[in-house]
Design a protein around this motif. Structure first.
Motif, short mmCIF file in Angstrom:
data_model
loop_
_atom_site.label_atom_id
_atom_site.label_comp_id
_atom_site.label_asym_id
_atom_site.label_seq_id
_atom_site.Cartn_x
_atom_site.Cartn_y
_atom_site.Cartn_z
N PRO A 143 0.88 -3.45 2.45
CA PRO A 143 1.42 -4.74 2.89
C PRO A 143 2.92 -4.71 3.18
O PRO A 143 3.44 -5.63 3.82
CB PRO A 143 1.13 -5.66 1.68
CG PRO A 143 0.03 -4.99 0.93
CD PRO A 143 0.27 -3.54 1.11
N HIS A 144 3.60 -3.66 2.73
CA HIS A 144 5.04 -3.55 2.91
C HIS A 144 5.42 -2.50 3.96
O HIS A 144 6.60 -2.15 4.08
CB HIS A 144 5.70 -3.21 1.58
CG HIS A 144 5.29 -4.08 0.44
ND1 HIS A 144 5.62 -5.42 0.38
CD2 HIS A 144 4.52 -3.82 -0.65
CE1 HIS A 144 5.10 -5.94 -0.73
NE2 HIS A 144 4.43 -5.00 -1.36
N GLY A 145 4.42 -1.99 4.67
CA GLY A 145 4.70 -0.98 5.67
C GLY A 145 4.96 0.40 5.10
O GLY A 145 5.50 1.28 5.78
N ILE A 146 4.58 0.61 3.84
CA ILE A 146 4.78 1.91 3.19
C ILE A 146 3.48 2.71 3.27
O ILE A 146 2.42 2.22 2.88
CB ILE A 146 5.18 1.75 1.72
CG1 ILE A 146 6.48 0.97 1.60
CG2 ILE A 146 5.31 3.12 1.04
CD1 ILE A 146 6.84 0.60 0.16
N ARG A 147 3.58 3.92 3.78
CA ARG A 147 2.45 4.84 3.78
C ARG A 147 2.64 5.87 2.67
O ARG A 147 3.77 6.24 2.34
CB ARG A 147 2.34 5.58 5.12
CG ARG A 147 2.06 4.66 6.29
CD ARG A 147 1.93 5.42 7.61
NE ARG A 147 3.16 6.09 7.99
CZ ARG A 147 3.33 7.40 8.06
NH1 ARG A 147 2.33 8.23 7.73
NH2 ARG A 147 4.49 7.92 8.45
N ALA A 148 1.54 6.34 2.08
CA ALA A 148 1.60 7.38 1.05
C ALA A 148 0.52 8.40 1.32
O ALA A 148 -0.66 8.06 1.47
CB ALA A 148 1.42 6.77 -0.34
N GLY A 205 10.61 -0.86 5.94
CA GLY A 205 9.56 -1.42 6.79
C GLY A 205 8.62 -0.38 7.35
O GLY A 205 7.57 -0.70 7.90
N LYS A 206 8.99 0.89 7.22
CA LYS A 206 8.11 1.99 7.66
C LYS A 206 8.32 3.19 6.74
O LYS A 206 8.46 4.32 7.18
CB LYS A 206 8.38 2.36 9.11
CG LYS A 206 9.83 2.71 9.45
CD LYS A 206 9.96 3.08 10.91
CE LYS A 206 11.40 3.44 11.27
NZ LYS A 206 11.53 3.81 12.70
N GLY A 207 8.31 2.89 5.45
CA GLY A 207 8.52 3.94 4.46
C GLY A 207 7.36 4.92 4.40
O GLY A 207 6.20 4.55 4.60
N SER A 208 7.68 6.17 4.13
CA SER A 208 6.66 7.21 4.01
C SER A 208 6.90 7.99 2.74
O SER A 208 7.98 8.56 2.53
CB SER A 208 6.71 8.15 5.22
OG SER A 208 5.79 9.22 5.08
#
Length: 256
Positions: A180-185, A136-139
């Motif tokens: 949309p999935h809370g993943i930042r890159a 939910g807060k992937g980086s």
């Protein structure tokens, strides 16, 4: 080598760092562990992973794996993701490149470099994607290069430049698909960083360090911890509004 100053900015995070047996990957692994993350270090070099573990301590869990083996990459990520139900931070630091001028570079060398720069990131990221979504807060913290922005005078880095340029584009696309999935890159673009690989290169080419230093505003070679501090920030809650960014850490070398 690194002082986390009592901070625990990644407390409880599950982090996967590839290329953790040497160089920037090793620096990030040690720093993340010091900052409270549970760090899974992936590398094909078992001895290098053990050296990292001796520095990083009990928060570091080594896994020896060939990340260009599709099934092996999927299996090790599934093991980690299933054990914790999520992966919070993915740092694909592993890379392999061959350097040659275009009129000397074989097609095989070109393909091996692009596999070692791009495939090695794609395979682990695809495998980790469902577990980053579960967080939910992937980086995702990728590594581009100064060479993805400018040509380096005197360096036969054609395939390397192409691979790292691809990382920039890949990271922007991952940021869009992950939002949309809370993943930042995001990506970091290091300049000349003192690692085992660059040390060998500087020994072979006596003029390389001097040429590189001329472009730097800060007159020293970078260290893995210079990169690791930025990676900690990108993996923490301090950067939750940052995605699709590329951060140059090169002593100002690409600014002029």
């Amino acid at each position: 080598m690194m002082d986390a100053k009592g901070q625990k900015r990644l407390e409880g995070r599950i982090a996967v760092i590839t290329g953790a047996g040497a160089g920037i990957g090793k620096g990030c692994a040690a720093m993340f562990a010091a900052q409270g993350a549970i760090v899974y270090g992936l590398d094909r070099n078992a001895a290098g992973l053990e050296a990292t573990k001796s520095e990083a301590g009990i928060n570091f869990i080594p896994r020896t794996v060939d990340l260009l083996d599709e099934k092996a990459a999927e299996n090790v990520i599934a093991e980690i993701g299933t054990a914790h139900g999520r992966i919070d931070i993915l740092v694909p630091a592993a890379a392999f490149s061959l350097f040659a001028w275009i009129d000397e570079m074989s097609y095989d060398q070109w393909r091996k470099t692009l596999a070692g720069e791009l495939d090695i990131v794609f395979l682990v990221t695809r495998a980790a994607w469902p577990y980053l979504k579960a967080s939910g807060k992937g980086s995702i913290i990728n590594f581009a290069s100064a060479n993805s922005h400018v040509a380096l005078d005197g360096s036969p880095a054609l395939a390397h430049c192409a691979g790292k340029g691809g990382i920039l584009a890949m990271t922007r696309q991952l940021a869009m698909e992950g939002a949309p999935h809370g993943i930042r890159a995001n990506s970091i673009a290091p300049g000349l960083i003192l690692t085992e690989q660059t040390a060998r290169h500087m020994q072979m080419d006596a003029e390389f360090e001097g040429k590189a230093m001329q472009k730097m505003m800060i007159k020293r070679i970078g260290r893995p911890e210079d990169i690791a501090w930025c990676a900690v920030w990108l993996g923490s809650d301090e950067s939750t509004y940052v995605t699709a960014a590329d951060i140059s850490i090169d002593g100002g070398a690409t600014a002029w």
